[in-house]
Design a protein around this motif. Structure first.
Motif, mmCIF file in Angstrom:
data_model
loop_
_atom_site.group_PDB
_atom_site.id
_atom_site.type_symbol
_atom_site.label_atom_id
_atom_site.label_comp_id
_atom_site.label_asym_id
_atom_site.label_seq_id
_atom_site.Cartn_x
_atom_site.Cartn_y
_atom_site.Cartn_z
ATOM 1 N N GLU A 190 41.882 33.111 -30.020
ATOM 2 C CA GLU A 190 42.707 34.112 -30.397
ATOM 3 C C GLU A 190 41.734 34.826 -30.945
ATOM 4 O O GLU A 190 42.247 36.104 -31.398
ATOM 5 C CB GLU A 190 43.455 33.321 -31.715
ATOM 6 N N VAL A 191 40.504 35.045 -31.086
ATOM 7 C CA VAL A 191 39.568 35.907 -31.714
ATOM 8 C C VAL A 191 39.348 36.940 -30.366
ATOM 9 O O VAL A 191 38.965 36.319 -29.343
ATOM 10 C CB VAL A 191 38.342 35.166 -32.087
ATOM 11 N N HIS A 192 39.815 38.014 -30.790
ATOM 12 C CA HIS A 192 39.512 39.009 -29.705
ATOM 13 C C HIS A 192 38.014 39.307 -29.283
ATOM 14 O O HIS A 192 37.313 39.414 -30.056
ATOM 15 C CB HIS A 192 40.114 40.287 -30.418
ATOM 16 N N GLY A 193 38.113 39.397 -27.724
ATOM 17 C CA GLY A 193 36.843 39.578 -27.343
ATOM 18 C C GLY A 193 35.779 38.608 -27.173
ATOM 19 O O GLY A 193 34.890 38.865 -26.569
ATOM 20 N N VAL A 194 36.224 37.433 -27.348
ATOM 21 C CA VAL A 194 35.419 36.188 -27.186
ATOM 22 C C VAL A 194 36.390 35.225 -26.284
ATOM 23 O O VAL A 194 37.191 34.662 -26.668
ATOM 24 C CB VAL A 194 34.817 35.662 -28.422
ATOM 25 N N GLY A 195 35.833 35.138 -25.024
ATOM 26 C CA GLY A 195 36.678 34.421 -23.821
ATOM 27 C C GLY A 195 36.491 33.019 -24.281
ATOM 28 O O GLY A 195 35.518 32.589 -24.828
#
Length: 334
Positions: A190-195
């Motif tokens: 759910e952390v944006h920008g870390v896949g």
């Protein structure tokens, strides 16, 4: 995917073995030494978010660009730090997206266009002030900090401990590591920008190397796998994917039921990693993946990659230690 008792797995094991033999026996010790030197191990014992956050952000910036270019940019411009981002949040920014982890979605900051979801608030927003390479990384820095503050109640180490303990089905369960892995990997996505691929790589090393006394951390980290294009290409060229009837294009399918990650996991279940270092876990997917990567990468042995092989035809590297067992399948159609 073919049944595990059939010949394709024997072929896979034979063609992977040279990579395992060449892999550094100090893989695990190297991780632990690194975390001791950079302060992350000490931070975990103290439940100190700062050094862990700073380490994560130092590697998140490697996405989508060569390590050399990314490190050069960082050396010139700097990184996002835990204290710096916390200070930005302490200013109580007016933007609704910075009010909490669950509100952050939709921030939309773009560094090049100098815009976001609420552009009229940009002049007073702390997020664009971070000296990062692109806006997605600025978003990742604040998104991760908000996740730690809100979802983890300010204690990332304690959150990981609880997630693993709650998910642990018990020793001896065949899916134990996979269940615990999902318990931490799914929320962190759910952390944006870390896949998921990047989180798998980061968590594998962190859980394996930062505190050997945390058994659940080590068991979970050993099972985490990050598939990059080098590993996928190796599994294709060698014929492993074809023989197991699980050929697929590089990308999300690598993490599917018959993808590269499943193949690496299947190999790890058939390899006792203690053969290569007595300190290794028996089932060590991360070691298998890292050994294949090092066998291929220019930063490792550089044997099986597109710089050495004309992928329009079969590999002709007769001195490759896997040559006699490799199927040498053409990677790209002419």
């Amino acid at each position: 995917m073919k049944d595990e008792t059939e010949g394709p797995w024997l072929h896979a094991l034979s063609v992977v073995r040279p990579a395992l033999v060449l892999a550094p026996t100090t893989f695990l010790a190297g991780l632990r030494d690194g975390f001791a030197r950079n302060g992350v191990s000490n931070a975990i014992s103290r439940h100190d978010n700062g050094p862990i956050y700073d380490w994560v952000m130092s590697l998140v910036g490697l996405q989508g660009i060569s390590d050399r270019v990314a490190f050069a940019f960082t050396a010139q411009h700097g990184l996002a730090t835990w204290e710096g981002v916390r200070e930005g949040l302490r200013t109580r920014p007016a933007c609704s997206h910075l009010q909490g982890h669950w509100q952050f979605r939709g921030c939309g900051y773009q560094k090049s266009a100098r815009t976001c979801a609420e552009p009229h608030l940009l002049p007073s927003c702390p997020l664009p002030a971070l000296p990062l390479r692109k806006g997605t990384l600025n978003q990742a820095a604040y998104s991760l900090a908000l996740f730690i503050r809100d979802a983890c109640h300010g204690d990332l180490v304690g959150w990981i401990d609880r997630r693993l303990a709650d998910a642990d089905p018990g020793f001896g369960m065949t899916d134990r590591a996979a269940v615990m892995k999902d318990a931490v990997l799914s929320p962190l996505s759910e952390v944006h920008g870390v896949g998921p691929k990047v989180w798998s790589m980061l968590l594998a090393d962190l859980l394996l190397g930062a505190d050997p006394s945390r058994e659940r951390w080590v068991a979970t980290g050993a099972a985490m796998i990050a598939i990059d294009s080098l590993v996928h290409a190796f599994l294709h060229r060698t014929g492993i994917l074809r023989r197991l009837e699980c050929e697929h294009p590089y990308g999300p399918a690598c993490y599917g039921p018959a993808g590269c990650a499943s193949v690496i996991g299947g190999l790890a279940r058939r390899i006792d990693a203690r053969e290569f270092n007595a300190a290794h876990p028996v089932n060590f997917s991360r070691f298998v993946q890292a050994a294949i990567w090092a066998f291929c990468a220019e930063g490792g042995y550089g044997i099986c990659n597109g710089n050495k092989i004309d992928d329009r035809q079969r590999c002709d590297q007769i001195y490759c230690p896997a040559y006699s067992t490799c199927d040498r399948i053409v990677f790209r159609v002419k």
